[in-house]
Design an enzyme around this catalytic site. Structure first.
Site, PDB file in Angstrom:
ATOM      1  N   ASP A  49     -10.411   3.825   1.999  1.00  0.00           N
ATOM      2  CA  ASP A  49     -10.715   3.305   3.348  1.00  0.00           C
ATOM      3  C   ASP A  49     -11.350   4.363   4.258  1.00  0.00           C
ATOM      4  OD1 ASP A  49     -10.034   0.634   3.144  1.00  0.00           O
ATOM      5  OD2 ASP A  49      -7.960   0.930   3.782  1.00  0.00           O
ATOM      6  N   LYS A  61       0.802  -1.228   0.000  1.00  0.00           N
ATOM      7  CA  LYS A  61       0.000   0.000   0.000  1.00  0.00           C
ATOM      8  C   LYS A  61       0.836   1.280   0.000  1.00  0.00           C
ATOM      9  CE  LYS A  61      -4.376  -1.271   2.112  1.00  0.00           C
ATOM     10  NZ  LYS A  61      -5.282  -0.989   3.241  1.00  0.00           N
TER      11      LYS A  61
END
Ligand code: NAP
Length: 277
Positions: free
Chosen positions: A102, A66
């Site tokens: 997110d 990520k």
């Protein structure tokens, strides 16, 4: 068109199920979501292959890529830059860009449960890893006051410092007074309690929960964690993390397909059994 998940490992992922269900339900024939297991030393080659293949609309990115993936992109959204991590890759013309869905997924799931986050929200976030960064970003972007506790205290201090321009955020180094400290929302953004370590909890055994708090656990496997069971027994409202999984996916889906996230979210929630009660 194809999309997929870069990560290592990825076999456990629920993403193919929920995205493929949404492709089918929303009339996107020919679209499919695949698993692209990618060891750390393969990431650069995988991104080059994605760029060169016009049948690939984008990708999701998970552990351990990520952060590292950002260097291989042509740009990232403001929220991905603030969070410091990317979970979604998408094309804009010839450019390959990164986003992080997110934080918005977390806030969207709270909203789906009727929990409004605003300047009256006093949040206590447990954890200081990637998920905590997204949660803190989401809470601050809604005006909440945020306190952060992490087992390794220095990481909470760093996290709070990284976000201090976004609002009222501070690290706390002790939870023993938490039961007497106002908190309307407690968020577990640690991996404590996650399968297979289901006995784990980030909440010190025996410590009171603040009265009237909602306890949100990002862990979604198991659906009901030890933290959630103990918080519910103490009278708190509890919410598990499966709805956030659906919402962050719906926002990535919207990036790739141009379809409204709200339409995808309904299908994804149904597929995952994440309908708010
Ligand atoms: P991460 O970057 O590895 O961070 C892990 C965090 O958990 C750190 O703060 C770590 O504390 C803490 N921790 C680990 N074990 C602990 C324990 N036994 N007691 C107390 N703290 C502990 O992981 P992440 O990516 O942030 O993910 C965290 C959790 O969120 C995972 O369970 C993940 O599945 C979940 N998640 C859910 C969603 C969703 O859509 N629902 C999205 C993202 C993540 P130290 O710094 O002290 O090691």
């Amino acid at each position: 068109m194809r999309v997929g998940l870069f990560g290592f490992p990825v076999a456990h992922s629920a993403s193919p199920r929920m995205h493929n269900a949404a492709f089918a339900a929303l009339g996107l024939a020919g679209w499919q979501y695949e698993l692209w297991e990618t060891a750390p030393d393969q990431l650069v080659r995988r991104i080059a292959a994605l760029r060169a293949d016009p049948s690939i609309a984008g990708a999701n990115v998970t552990v351990p890529h990520k952060i590292e993936v950002m260097a291989a992109l042509d740009g990232v959204t403001e929220r991905a830059r603030a969070i410091g991590a990317v979970n979604t890759l998408y094309r804009e013309g010839d450019r390959l860009l990164g986003d992080n869905t997110d934080s918005a997924g977390f806030i969207a799931d709270l909203a789906a449960h009727g929990v409004t986050v605003d300047a009256h929200t006093q949040a206590l976030v447990l954890g200081a890893g990637g998920a905590a960064r997204a949660v803190v970003h989401g809470l601050l972007s809604q005006g909440a006051r945020v306190r952060i506790f992490n087992r390794a205290a220095g990481r909470a201090v760093t996290l709070a410092a990284d976000f201090k321009t976004l609002g009222d955020v501070r690290a706390v180094d002790d939870l023993s007074a938490a039961g007497d400290t106002p908190a309307t929302l407690i968020v577990n953004a640690t991996s404590a309690g996650m399968s297979p370590n289901e006995d784990g909890t980030p909440w010190p055994p025996g410590l009171r929960f603040p009265g009237g708090a909602t306890v949100y656990d990002l862990v979604y496997k198991p659906a009901t964690t030890r933290l959630m069971r103990e918080a519910a027994a103490a009278g708190a409202r509890i919410i598990g993390g499966i709805g956030m999984l659906a919402e962050q996916g719906a926002q990535a889906f919207a990036r790739w397909t141009g379809k409204p996230a709200a339409e995808a979210s309904v299908i994804m929630r149904r597929t995952l059994g994440a309908t708010p009660q």
